[in-house]
Design a protein around this motif. Sequence first.
Motif, mmCIF file in Angstrom:
data_model
loop_
_atom_site.group_PDB
_atom_site.id
_atom_site.type_symbol
_atom_site.label_atom_id
_atom_site.label_comp_id
_atom_site.label_asym_id
_atom_site.label_seq_id
_atom_site.Cartn_x
_atom_site.Cartn_y
_atom_site.Cartn_z
ATOM 1 N N TRP A 36 43.989 34.143 53.621
ATOM 2 C CA TRP A 36 44.885 35.364 53.401
ATOM 3 C C TRP A 36 45.916 35.029 52.462
ATOM 4 N N PHE A 37 46.072 36.038 51.437
ATOM 5 C CA PHE A 37 47.395 35.864 50.550
ATOM 6 C C PHE A 37 48.061 36.880 51.062
ATOM 7 N N ARG A 38 49.676 36.819 50.426
ATOM 8 C CA ARG A 38 50.364 37.862 50.853
ATOM 9 C C ARG A 38 51.284 38.042 49.165
ATOM 10 N N GLN A 39 51.421 39.380 49.007
ATOM 11 C CA GLN A 39 52.388 39.481 47.902
ATOM 12 C C GLN A 39 53.565 40.431 48.179
ATOM 13 N N ALA A 40 54.629 39.945 48.188
ATOM 14 C CA ALA A 40 55.975 40.807 48.515
ATOM 15 C C ALA A 40 56.590 41.424 47.069
ATOM 16 N N PRO A 41 57.303 42.400 47.260
ATOM 17 C CA PRO A 41 57.888 43.166 45.952
ATOM 18 C C PRO A 41 58.459 42.322 45.068
ATOM 19 N N GLY A 42 58.094 42.095 43.893
ATOM 20 C CA GLY A 42 58.861 41.209 42.898
ATOM 21 C C GLY A 42 58.581 39.894 43.145
ATOM 22 N N VAL A 48 48.832 32.529 52.637
ATOM 23 C CA VAL A 48 49.308 32.384 53.938
ATOM 24 C C VAL A 48 48.722 31.347 54.723
ATOM 25 N N ALA A 49 47.133 31.495 54.714
ATOM 26 C CA ALA A 49 46.468 30.743 55.579
ATOM 27 C C ALA A 49 44.940 30.789 55.109
ATOM 28 N N THR A 50 44.274 29.665 55.503
ATOM 29 C CA THR A 50 42.843 29.587 55.434
ATOM 30 C C THR A 50 42.142 29.186 56.513
ATOM 31 N N ILE A 51 40.796 29.187 56.456
ATOM 32 C CA ILE A 51 39.989 28.681 57.562
ATOM 33 C C ILE A 51 38.791 28.319 57.075
ATOM 34 N N SER A 52 38.219 27.263 57.203
ATOM 35 C CA SER A 52 36.818 26.740 56.862
ATOM 36 C C SER A 52 35.610 27.499 57.506
ATOM 37 N N TRP A 53 34.378 27.428 56.773
ATOM 38 C CA TRP A 53 33.310 28.097 57.312
ATOM 39 C C TRP A 53 32.920 27.707 58.900
ATOM 40 N N SER A 54 33.330 26.383 59.081
ATOM 41 C CA SER A 54 32.723 26.071 60.582
ATOM 42 C C SER A 54 33.957 26.211 61.313
ATOM 43 N N TYR A 94 49.239 42.097 52.275
ATOM 44 C CA TYR A 94 48.267 41.059 52.454
ATOM 45 C C TYR A 94 46.969 41.114 52.217
ATOM 46 N N TYR A 95 46.397 40.297 51.440
ATOM 47 C CA TYR A 95 44.991 40.246 50.890
ATOM 48 C C TYR A 95 44.055 39.422 51.655
ATOM 49 N N CYS A 96 42.887 39.757 51.706
ATOM 50 C CA CYS A 96 41.760 38.824 52.227
ATOM 51 C C CYS A 96 41.204 38.391 51.221
ATOM 52 N N VAL A 97 40.795 36.977 51.318
ATOM 53 C CA VAL A 97 39.944 36.299 50.256
ATOM 54 C C VAL A 97 38.681 35.409 50.916
ATOM 55 N N ALA A 98 37.695 35.185 50.022
ATOM 56 C CA ALA A 98 36.637 34.439 50.493
ATOM 57 C C ALA A 98 36.156 33.533 49.251
ATOM 58 N N TYR A 110 36.355 36.238 45.874
ATOM 59 C CA TYR A 110 36.304 37.468 46.287
ATOM 60 C C TYR A 110 37.845 38.072 46.938
ATOM 61 N N TRP A 111 38.144 39.145 46.608
ATOM 62 C CA TRP A 111 39.344 39.635 47.204
ATOM 63 C C TRP A 111 39.220 41.188 47.847
ATOM 64 N N GLY A 112 39.928 41.450 48.785
ATOM 65 C CA GLY A 112 40.199 42.590 49.361
ATOM 66 C C GLY A 112 41.103 43.404 48.482
ATOM 67 N N GLN A 113 41.264 44.896 48.924
ATOM 68 C CA GLN A 113 42.051 45.543 48.232
ATOM 69 C C GLN A 113 43.547 45.496 48.966
ATOM 70 N N GLY A 114 43.696 44.910 49.945
ATOM 71 C CA GLY A 114 45.024 44.573 50.598
ATOM 72 C C GLY A 114 45.501 45.629 51.627
ATOM 73 N N THR A 115 46.209 45.213 52.704
ATOM 74 C CA THR A 115 46.952 46.027 53.650
ATOM 75 C C THR A 115 48.342 45.883 53.774
ATOM 76 N N GLN A 116 49.148 46.795 53.713
ATOM 77 C CA GLN A 116 50.582 46.665 53.619
ATOM 78 C C GLN A 116 51.081 46.140 55.017
ATOM 79 N N VAL A 117 51.926 45.394 55.104
ATOM 80 C CA VAL A 117 52.837 44.935 56.290
ATOM 81 C C VAL A 117 54.112 45.104 55.961
ATOM 82 N N THR A 118 54.861 46.081 56.857
ATOM 83 C CA THR A 118 56.197 46.131 56.620
ATOM 84 C C THR A 118 57.027 45.944 57.904
ATOM 85 N N VAL A 119 57.804 44.626 57.840
ATOM 86 C CA VAL A 119 58.674 44.313 59.037
ATOM 87 C C VAL A 119 60.247 44.921 58.907
#
Length: 121
Positions: A36-42, A48-54, A94-98, A110-119
């Motif tokens: 997972w990656f993330r991109q905040a405005p500006g 953010v985090a990764t996990i191996s295939w296993s 937040y973007y999912c990657v593979a 590979y990248w997903g389109q992203g999902t918005q997280v607002t706190v």
Amino acid sequence: QVQLVESGGRLVQAGGSLRLSCAASGRTFSSYAMGWFRQAPGKERELVATISWSEISTYYADSVKGRFAISRDNAKNTVYLQMNSLKPEDTAVYYCVADGGGTVVGGWTYWGQGTQVTVSS
């Protein structure tokens, strides 16, 4: 080819929790590292985090260690990001990657389109 579709992003109060999901298509999902990656405005996109295939190896950015947890279910072709104790600075797309590795954007295929997280504070 792998297609990634994220879900689970929404508005949440500081201190709350969210679980993001990323559904992947493709028969070789279980052979890919995921993340997972993330991109905040500006700001630049950051890992953010990764996990191996296993599932043996995981990586977390210092800013999320102890609060976020990445996991995967290879039978469901899905990777998750459990986010606890959320802070306003976690607000981002937040973007999912593979299929990749490392902390740079170019290291992932590979990248997903992203999902918005607002706190909110």
